[in-house]
Design a protein around this motif. Sequence first.
Motif, PDB file in Angstrom:
ATOM      1  N   THR A   1       0.827  -1.210   0.000  1.00  0.00           N
ATOM      2  CA  THR A   1       0.000   0.000   0.000  1.00  0.00           C
ATOM      3  C   THR A   1       0.861   1.260   0.000  1.00  0.00           C
ATOM      4  OG1 THR A   1      -0.216  -0.180   2.419  1.00  0.00           O
ATOM      5  CG2 THR A   1      -1.986  -1.099   1.095  1.00  0.00           C
ATOM      6  N   ASP A   2       1.982   1.226   0.704  1.00  0.00           N
ATOM      7  CA  ASP A   2       2.889   2.378   0.681  1.00  0.00           C
ATOM      8  C   ASP A   2       3.409   2.621  -0.733  1.00  0.00           C
ATOM      9  OD1 ASP A   2       2.585   2.822   3.369  1.00  0.00           O
ATOM     10  OD2 ASP A   2       4.485   1.909   3.964  1.00  0.00           O
ATOM     11  N   PHE A   3       3.753   1.537  -1.428  1.00  0.00           N
ATOM     12  CA  PHE A   3       4.247   1.685  -2.792  1.00  0.00           C
ATOM     13  C   PHE A   3       3.153   2.190  -3.724  1.00  0.00           C
ATOM     14  CE2 PHE A   3       4.942  -0.150  -7.070  1.00  0.00           C
ATOM     15  CZ  PHE A   3       6.090   0.572  -7.406  1.00  0.00           C
ATOM     16  N   LEU A   4       1.936   1.655  -3.584  1.00  0.00           N
ATOM     17  CA  LEU A   4       0.826   2.097  -4.430  1.00  0.00           C
ATOM     18  C   LEU A   4       0.561   3.587  -4.248  1.00  0.00           C
ATOM     19  CD1 LEU A   4      -1.673  -0.902  -4.018  1.00  0.00           C
ATOM     20  CD2 LEU A   4      -0.231  -0.385  -5.999  1.00  0.00           C
ATOM     21  N   ASN A   5       0.811   4.094  -3.049  1.00  0.00           N
ATOM     22  CA  ASN A   5       0.600   5.520  -2.783  1.00  0.00           C
ATOM     23  C   ASN A   5       1.611   6.406  -3.499  1.00  0.00           C
ATOM     24  OD1 ASN A   5      -1.658   5.165  -1.145  1.00  0.00           O
ATOM     25  ND2 ASN A   5      -0.439   4.947   0.720  1.00  0.00           N
ATOM     26  N   THR A   6       2.714   5.821  -3.988  1.00  0.00           N
ATOM     27  CA  THR A   6       3.696   6.603  -4.749  1.00  0.00           C
ATOM     28  C   THR A   6       3.312   6.700  -6.219  1.00  0.00           C
ATOM     29  OG1 THR A   6       5.158   4.757  -5.374  1.00  0.00           O
ATOM     30  CG2 THR A   6       5.500   5.744  -3.189  1.00  0.00           C
ATOM     31  N   LEU A   7       2.276   5.953  -6.625  1.00  0.00           N
ATOM     32  CA  LEU A   7       1.863   5.921  -8.028  1.00  0.00           C
ATOM     33  C   LEU A   7       0.652   6.812  -8.248  1.00  0.00           C
ATOM     34  CD1 LEU A   7       2.107   2.054  -8.650  1.00  0.00           C
ATOM     35  CD2 LEU A   7       3.907   3.789  -8.909  1.00  0.00           C
ATOM     36  N   ASP A   8       0.612   7.470  -9.392  1.00  0.00           N
ATOM     37  CA  ASP A   8      -0.509   8.354  -9.725  1.00  0.00           C
ATOM     38  C   ASP A   8      -1.716   7.574 -10.230  1.00  0.00           C
ATOM     39  OD1 ASP A   8       1.065  10.511  -9.050  1.00  0.00           O
ATOM     40  OD2 ASP A   8       1.694  10.928 -11.121  1.00  0.00           O
ATOM     41  N   LEU A   9      -1.493   6.325 -10.626  1.00  0.00           N
ATOM     42  CA  LEU A   9      -2.573   5.488 -11.154  1.00  0.00           C
ATOM     43  C   LEU A   9      -3.068   4.519 -10.093  1.00  0.00           C
ATOM     44  CD1 LEU A   9      -4.165   4.320 -13.702  1.00  0.00           C
ATOM     45  CD2 LEU A   9      -2.297   2.668 -13.846  1.00  0.00           C
TER      46      LEU A   9
ATOM     47  N   ILE B   1      -7.051  -7.664   5.938  1.00  0.00           N
ATOM     48  CA  ILE B   1      -6.500  -7.693   4.582  1.00  0.00           C
ATOM     49  C   ILE B   1      -7.410  -6.866   3.675  1.00  0.00           C
ATOM     50  CG2 ILE B   1      -5.875  -9.151   2.615  1.00  0.00           C
ATOM     51  CD1 ILE B   1      -4.029  -9.457   4.984  1.00  0.00           C
ATOM     52  N   HIS B   2      -7.080  -5.616   3.502  1.00  0.00           N
ATOM     53  CA  HIS B   2      -7.850  -4.767   2.608  1.00  0.00           C
ATOM     54  C   HIS B   2      -7.005  -3.591   2.140  1.00  0.00           C
ATOM     55  CE1 HIS B   2      -8.445  -2.639   6.466  1.00  0.00           C
ATOM     56  NE2 HIS B   2      -8.515  -1.553   5.711  1.00  0.00           N
ATOM     57  N   ILE B   3      -7.349  -3.078   0.976  1.00  0.00           N
ATOM     58  CA  ILE B   3      -6.786  -1.844   0.447  1.00  0.00           C
ATOM     59  C   ILE B   3      -7.964  -0.921   0.194  1.00  0.00           C
ATOM     60  CG2 ILE B   3      -5.512  -0.772  -1.458  1.00  0.00           C
ATOM     61  CD1 ILE B   3      -4.060  -3.400  -1.899  1.00  0.00           C
ATOM     62  N   GLN B   4      -7.877   0.294   0.668  1.00  0.00           N
ATOM     63  CA  GLN B   4      -8.990   1.227   0.546  1.00  0.00           C
ATOM     64  C   GLN B   4      -9.388   1.409  -0.912  1.00  0.00           C
ATOM     65  OE1 GLN B   4      -8.277   4.991   2.414  1.00  0.00           O
ATOM     66  NE2 GLN B   4     -10.318   5.793   1.986  1.00  0.00           N
ATOM     67  N   GLY B   5     -10.700   1.276  -1.151  1.00  0.00           N
ATOM     68  CA  GLY B   5     -11.219   1.441  -2.502  1.00  0.00           C
ATOM     69  C   GLY B   5     -11.299   0.161  -3.296  1.00  0.00           C
ATOM     70  N   TYR B   6     -10.957  -0.982  -2.663  1.00  0.00           N
ATOM     71  CA  TYR B   6     -10.941  -2.268  -3.376  1.00  0.00           C
ATOM     72  C   TYR B   6     -11.751  -3.321  -2.624  1.00  0.00           C
ATOM     73  CZ  TYR B   6      -7.032  -0.617  -6.293  1.00  0.00           C
ATOM     74  OH  TYR B   6      -6.239   0.072  -7.177  1.00  0.00           O
ATOM     75  N   ASN B   7     -12.370  -4.225  -3.408  1.00  0.00           N
ATOM     76  CA  ASN B   7     -12.915  -5.466  -2.863  1.00  0.00           C
ATOM     77  C   ASN B   7     -11.835  -6.536  -2.946  1.00  0.00           C
ATOM     78  OD1 ASN B   7     -15.685  -4.585  -2.429  1.00  0.00           O
ATOM     79  ND2 ASN B   7     -15.862  -4.517  -4.662  1.00  0.00           N
TER      80      ASN B   7
ATOM     81  N   PHE C   1       9.945  -1.478 -10.289  1.00  0.00           N
ATOM     82  CA  PHE C   1      11.148  -1.768  -9.507  1.00  0.00           C
ATOM     83  C   PHE C   1      10.945  -1.318  -8.058  1.00  0.00           C
ATOM     84  CE2 PHE C   1      15.654  -1.308  -8.249  1.00  0.00           C
ATOM     85  CZ  PHE C   1      16.062  -2.597  -8.553  1.00  0.00           C
ATOM     86  N   THR C   2      10.665  -2.285  -7.207  1.00  0.00           N
ATOM     87  CA  THR C   2      10.468  -2.037  -5.781  1.00  0.00           C
ATOM     88  C   THR C   2      10.740  -3.330  -5.035  1.00  0.00           C
ATOM     89  OG1 THR C   2       8.856  -1.321  -4.101  1.00  0.00           O
ATOM     90  CG2 THR C   2       7.996  -2.556  -5.965  1.00  0.00           C
ATOM     91  N   ASP C   3      11.101  -3.222  -3.762  1.00  0.00           N
ATOM     92  CA  ASP C   3      11.452  -4.427  -2.998  1.00  0.00           C
ATOM     93  C   ASP C   3      10.388  -4.810  -1.979  1.00  0.00           C
ATOM     94  OD1 ASP C   3      11.885  -2.289  -1.355  1.00  0.00           O
ATOM     95  OD2 ASP C   3      13.859  -2.900  -0.657  1.00  0.00           O
ATOM     96  N   ILE C   4       9.131  -4.827  -2.421  1.00  0.00           N
ATOM     97  CA  ILE C   4       8.045  -5.281  -1.552  1.00  0.00           C
ATOM     98  C   ILE C   4       8.292  -6.719  -1.107  1.00  0.00           C
ATOM     99  CG2 ILE C   4       5.570  -5.761  -1.424  1.00  0.00           C
ATOM    100  CD1 ILE C   4       5.205  -3.536  -3.541  1.00  0.00           C
TER     101      ILE C   4
END
Length: 333
Positions: free
Chosen positions: A114-122, A146-152, A306-309
Motif C-alpha cells: 500500500t505504501d508503494f501504491l501511494n507513490t503511483l498516480d494510477l 486484509i484490505h486496500i482502501q477502494g478495493y474489494n 522496480f520495488t522491494d516489496i
Amino acid sequence: TNLTNTMTMDQNLFSFPFCHLNDEEFNLAIFEMNQGRINFDADRLESLYFNPLNVSNSTSQTIDIDPDHQFFSYTGSSYYVSDQFNDLCTKFNSSLSLLHLNARSLNHNLPKLTDFLNTLDLSFSVIGVTKTWLQNNGENTSNNDIHIQGYNFIHNCRQDKTGGGVGFFIDNNFEYKQLHDLEFFDHKVFESIFIEIERSKQRNVILGIIYRAPDANLSEFFSKLNELLSNVAKEQKPCYLLGDYNIDLVKYQQHFHTNNYLDNLFSHCFLPLINRPTRITTHSASLIDNIFTNHLASDSKSGILFTDISDHLPIFTLLCQTEGNISSSNIIL
C-alpha cells in the motif's frame, strides 16, 4: 602559497557533491536525479545478480520468444521506478490496468504494498496477488485486516497446508463476477481464481490469477492448463492470466518442459507480455512471473515495477482508453 592553494583545492574537492560515493552509489544517485527516487534497499540493490536500472529500455528483449512475435508487433517490457511509471501514465489513458505481485505473505507485506501504491498516480483496476499465505479458520481468513482502501478482496487459500494462496483486489468502481467453473485449486498442481470484469460499452474481460509451486507436478500442470485454456477459448472474450508459474522463460531454449509450456500457451494463442527477469537475487535472474493474453492490443503497455516489496518484482499491463470497441477479430482464437 602553493601549499595554501593545494589545501584549498583539497577542501573544495571534498565539498563537491557525490565525492564520498563509490561507483555504484554514484550511478544510483545520478539515476535518481534523472528518473526519480527508487523504492528499493540500496544494499540489496548492490548485491543483485544484475542491476535492472542499468538495462536500457530500448534494448532488445531478453529472450526471443517466437519468430512470429514480429507479426504481432511485440514490443517487450521495461523496468520502471515510480516516477517513470507516473510519467508513462500521463501519456497513456488506461481503461483497464492490471498489476500482479508475488507478495510472499500479505499479512507481512501488505503495508509495503500500500505504501508503494501511494507513490503511483494510477490506481490499478485489478491487483492480482500470489503467495498470499492466508489461512482459513473456518469462516474467515487468518487476518480480517486484509484490505486496500477502494478495493474489494476475494481469495482462495490452502485448506490443509500453509503457504501458497491467490487473491484479487478489485476496484470498487468495477462490476465483476467470480467464474467458479474456470477455477482449479490444488497446491500439488496449481492454484487459481477467475473473474469476469463487466463493462457496459466494451467487451467483458476474463482475468485469472494463477500460482504454481516450484515442486508442483509439471505433467499434471500442463494437462490442467490445457483444459483451462480450452474452456477460456469457448468464452470468446479477451483474457489475461496473471501469476507466478515458477517456470523460467529465460531458459526456454535449454529446458524441454519450459519449451513445452510455451508451446502449449501458443497453441491456444496466449502470448506473454513480460520478457525480462522478475525475480533477481544475488546469484540468479529468472522470468517466472508473467501476464499472458489472447488479446494483443497495439495500444497497450506492459512492464515491471522496480520495488522491494518482496523477492519478486510487480508486473503490470495497461489497456488504452481507446481499446474500446473490441471486435471478435481482435481476439486470437
